[in-house]
Design a protein around this motif. Structure first.
Motif, short mmCIF file in Angstrom:
data_model
loop_
_atom_site.label_atom_id
_atom_site.label_comp_id
_atom_site.label_asym_id
_atom_site.label_seq_id
_atom_site.Cartn_x
_atom_site.Cartn_y
_atom_site.Cartn_z
N GLY A 158 0.82 -1.03 0.09
CA GLY A 158 0.05 0.47 -0.03
C GLY A 158 1.00 1.39 -0.13
O GLY A 158 -0.13 2.29 0.32
N ASN A 159 2.05 1.54 0.39
CA ASN A 159 3.14 2.50 0.31
C ASN A 159 2.34 3.42 1.47
O ASN A 159 1.82 4.63 0.60
CB ASN A 159 3.40 3.22 -1.32
CG ASN A 159 3.88 3.55 -1.40
OD1 ASN A 159 4.81 4.31 -0.16
ND2 ASN A 159 4.61 4.63 -2.16
N LYS A 160 1.29 3.22 2.12
CA LYS A 160 0.75 3.69 3.96
C LYS A 160 -0.37 4.27 2.70
O LYS A 160 -1.36 4.90 3.56
CB LYS A 160 1.66 4.82 4.16
CG LYS A 160 3.33 4.33 5.03
CD LYS A 160 4.46 5.94 4.86
CE LYS A 160 4.59 5.44 5.64
NZ LYS A 160 5.68 6.79 6.46
N ALA A 161 -0.99 3.13 2.17
CA ALA A 161 -2.48 4.05 1.49
C ALA A 161 -3.07 3.89 2.76
O ALA A 161 -2.48 1.70 3.30
CB ALA A 161 -2.34 2.83 0.33
N MET A 162 -4.11 3.83 3.24
CA MET A 162 -5.30 3.56 4.02
C MET A 162 -6.23 3.03 3.03
O MET A 162 -7.22 3.10 2.56
CB MET A 162 -5.53 4.99 4.78
CG MET A 162 -6.62 4.72 5.45
SD MET A 162 -6.84 5.81 7.20
CE MET A 162 -5.10 5.88 7.94
N PHE A 215 -5.34 0.18 7.94
CA PHE A 215 -6.91 -0.63 8.05
C PHE A 215 -7.16 0.67 9.24
O PHE A 215 -6.98 1.44 10.08
CB PHE A 215 -7.40 -1.79 8.72
CG PHE A 215 -6.29 -2.58 7.71
CD1 PHE A 215 -6.81 -2.80 6.30
CD2 PHE A 215 -5.08 -3.76 8.46
CE1 PHE A 215 -6.21 -3.92 5.52
CE2 PHE A 215 -4.95 -4.65 7.79
CZ PHE A 215 -5.15 -5.05 6.69
N PHE A 216 -8.71 1.08 8.39
CA PHE A 216 -9.58 1.82 9.43
C PHE A 216 -10.67 1.93 9.93
O PHE A 216 -11.15 1.76 8.65
CB PHE A 216 -8.66 3.99 9.58
CG PHE A 216 -9.95 4.33 10.44
CD1 PHE A 216 -9.21 4.61 11.64
CD2 PHE A 216 -10.77 4.98 9.73
CE1 PHE A 216 -10.38 5.16 12.74
CE2 PHE A 216 -11.95 5.75 10.49
CZ PHE A 216 -11.65 5.98 12.06
N HIS A 224 -0.31 -0.94 9.60
CA HIS A 224 -1.02 -0.43 10.66
C HIS A 224 -2.63 -0.26 11.03
O HIS A 224 -2.74 -0.06 9.93
CB HIS A 224 -0.13 1.32 10.85
CG HIS A 224 -1.24 2.12 11.15
ND1 HIS A 224 -0.96 3.63 11.70
CD2 HIS A 224 -1.42 1.75 12.61
CE1 HIS A 224 -2.03 3.95 12.80
NE2 HIS A 224 -1.91 3.49 13.62
N ALA A 225 -3.04 -0.99 12.08
CA ALA A 225 -4.66 -0.66 12.62
C ALA A 225 -4.71 0.07 13.63
O ALA A 225 -4.46 0.17 13.63
CB ALA A 225 -5.03 -2.76 12.83
N ARG A 226 -6.23 0.46 13.02
CA ARG A 226 -6.19 2.12 14.21
C ARG A 226 -8.00 1.52 14.09
O ARG A 226 -8.29 1.54 13.10
CB ARG A 226 -5.84 3.75 13.93
CG ARG A 226 -6.89 4.65 14.12
CD ARG A 226 -5.39 5.33 14.14
NE ARG A 226 -5.15 6.07 12.48
CZ ARG A 226 -6.68 6.80 12.61
NH1 ARG A 226 -7.54 7.66 13.22
NH2 ARG A 226 -6.95 7.57 11.37
N LEU A 286 2.21 -1.59 14.31
CA LEU A 286 1.01 -1.07 14.61
C LEU A 286 -0.38 -1.51 14.51
O LEU A 286 -1.01 -1.36 14.00
CB LEU A 286 1.62 0.75 15.40
CG LEU A 286 0.50 0.54 15.79
CD1 LEU A 286 1.23 1.28 17.46
CD2 LEU A 286 1.16 2.34 15.51
N VAL A 287 -0.57 -1.85 16.17
CA VAL A 287 -2.18 -2.49 17.03
C VAL A 287 -2.56 -0.73 17.57
O VAL A 287 -2.31 -1.52 18.75
CB VAL A 287 -2.77 -3.31 16.58
CG1 VAL A 287 -4.30 -3.37 16.68
CG2 VAL A 287 -2.17 -4.63 15.81
#
Length: 544
Positions: free
Chosen positions: A137-141, A176-177, A211-213, A237-238
């Motif tokens: 994702g290259n930091k894609a959300m 992920f959000f 990164h999951a938020r 990171l979660v």
């Protein structure tokens, strides 16, 4: 001209990484060919494609998987916008299917991809029947909004990715959000990666730089008899969620630089073998345990947990809990567990808990479920004397070793019910009683040099009668020396025994411990007790 420059850059990269001698020779020849006729790129492309199998695969493991790699599908090519407003679900699904069917990688260009509402049991993206795929994702959300009753979200949760029948799969650089996650409603939210009951074999999974938020959890693996092996989670990171990882019976799980922040349960394993997990937690939210290792009839074996916690908000609970639950259908065993817990920066009632429940979820004070070879060490600022709390006494004692450094105040509890605690060359037992009927088995097969050992064993007994309020009415101390021979087949024989000393706090009702050989150990039997609340402690120094 731009296409030519792009192909030339790829060509140079492949040429520098190709291992095949023939491929490299062909590329060098083609360089000379291009110098002679720069406009003729048809042959150049053919050579590049022939080299690709030897070199381009080098890209798939790189962080921040790049669209310049030739075997990729960009979700924007299928109409995804990535502005966080437009519903990109259909476009992303089409791109993922194209990647799965054709054996390609899946790429999310920088942006925010809105997948819309996800109801119970609904998944947005299916990853199936692949062997070698990078989803980057290259930091894609990737954003969704979970809907539906929170009561069902533990067994029927929405999920962004659903994975089945897949191998050598990497999730890299994704975010992920879930807009629908509720921190106050239990189990309300979606998972980022979900592996269902009907998944088939799923092996060699990497989760890197993810990164999951505000998610119910990062990854969930449902109960299945299929293989789930070789899972590597790192630099991940979660935060502000319920679970980090909740996995059923993983084999060979490794986590490193795995961080959680404001999460209730960082790691929940229901069975599993060969686990090596490093976890850093901040602001642990109130729950029964942040690391829960639970056996529902599927054993947990060969586990190493390194856990560090800062700024906990769960005073009175455990950080790591070794639990078993069920009605004895299956194998109930937690064996060979090494726990290194550092919660010196937090306040907690007890860092480690050991407990058993029946099939209805009721705590069992006595159980036939078994724990063995449990090693606990680390630092704690918990309640003195409650560093390791044993709630359930097992019928066959298991071995437990606890580092005294875990309790800086020297209030370390000396005994653990249902366990043999090894300290130096001394083994400690707790007999919960009542001693009117209790017999303690000392399993000599756990001692070094067994079998074929001949020597003395020193046994010290402290036998206590208590009133209903817990006050001691009578205390007896007995010390004996047993001369024991252990045959090569493990059978134990007590050749002789000598009483070294015996003391009592009263002159009446003096309690006695007697010994008899039994298979590969010694039975200790207590007599002269009229009190049903009596207890005892044994220390055994083997083969002096």
């Amino acid at each position: 001209m731009k296409k030519f420059i792009f192909i030339l850059v790829c060509f140079i990269s492949v040429q520098s990484t190709a291992k095949s001698e023939n491929c490299v020779t062909g590329v060098k020849g083609e360089r000379s060919f291009l110098q002679k006729n720069i406009l003729n790129i048809t042959r150049f492309r053919e050579v590049l494609n022939s080299c690709y199998s030897a070199g381009a695969r080098m890209f798939t493991g790189l962080a921040g998987f790049s669209p310049e790699t030739l075997n990729y599908v960009d979700v924007k090519t299928f109409g995804a916008v990535g502005d966080g407003v437009t519903n990109d679900l259909v476009a992303v699904q089409a791109a993922a299917e194209q990647a799965c069917v054709n054996g390609l990688n899946l790429y999310f260009s920088p942006g925010t991809y809105n997948l819309g509402d996800l109801s119970l049991e609904q998944y947005a993206i299916s990853i199936h029947d692949v062997n070698g795929m990078v989803i980057s994702g290259n930091k894609a959300m990737i954003v969704c909004r979970s809907t539906g009753s929170n009561a069902d979200n533990q067994t029927k949760p929405p999920r962004i990715f659903q994975v089945s029948n897949s191998h050598n799969l990497t999730f890299n650089g994704l975010q992920f959000f879930d807009k629908g996650y509720s921190n106050s409603a239990t189990y309300r939210g979606a998972y980022g990666i979900y592996i269902p009951v009907t998944s088939g074999d799923v092996t060699n999974i990497e989760v890197v730089n993810v990164h999951a938020r505000s998610m119910l959890g990062l990854m969930y693996r449902a109960y299945s008899t299929s293989r789930f092996e070789n899972i590597d989670v790192r630099n991940t990171l979660v935060e502000r969620g319920y679970y980090g990882l909740i996995l059923n019976d993983p084999r060979n799980l490794h986590t490193s630089s795995f961080r959680t922040d404001s999460v209730k349960r960082a790691l929940f394993l229901t069975g599993g073998q060969f686990i090596n997990a490093d976890i850093l937690s901040n602001n642990h939210q109130e729950a029964s345990a942040e690391v829960l290792l639970k056996c529902y009839g599927i054993p947990l074996k060969n586990i190493r947990i390194h856990y560090r916690s800062d700024s906990s908000q769960s005073a009175g609970n455990a950080f790591v809990s070794l639990e078993q639950q069920g009605d004895l259908l299956g194998e109930f065993l937690i064996d060979n567990v090494d726990i290194d817990v550092d919660c010196s920066g937090s306040s907690v009632g007890y860092p480690v808990a050991i407990r058993s429940y029946n099939g209805s979820g009721v705590l069992e004070t006595n159980t036939t479920k078994h724990w063995d070879n449990i090693h606990i060490r680390g630092l704690s600022a918990g309640t003195p004397g409650r560093q390791v709390q044993v709630f359930s006494t097992q019928s066959i004692p298991g071995l437990i070793e606890v580092d005294r450094q875990l309790d800086p105040n020297n209030f370390f509890a000396p005994y653990f019910p249902g366990f043999v605690r090894k300290e130096g060359n001394t083994w400690n037992y707790t007999i919960t009683g009542p001693l009117t009927t209790a017999t303690q088995f000392i399993d000599l097969s756990k001692f070094p040099g067994f079998p074929g050992k001949v020597g003395t064993i020193k046994v010290r007994s402290v036998m206590i009668d208590n009133t209903s309020s817990g006050a001691t009415t009578n205390m007896n101390y007995q010390e004996d020396l047993l001369f024991v021979a252990v045959a090569n087949n493990g059978n134990v024989n007590i050749i002789s025994q000598t009483n070294l000393q015996k003391k009592s706090s009263t002159t009446t009702a003096v309690a006695t411990a007697t010994y008899s050989a039994s298979a590969n150990g010694i039975n200790v039997t207590f007599s002269s007790y009229g009190n049903s609340l009596s207890t005892a402690y044994l220390t055994v120094e083997p083969f002096q």
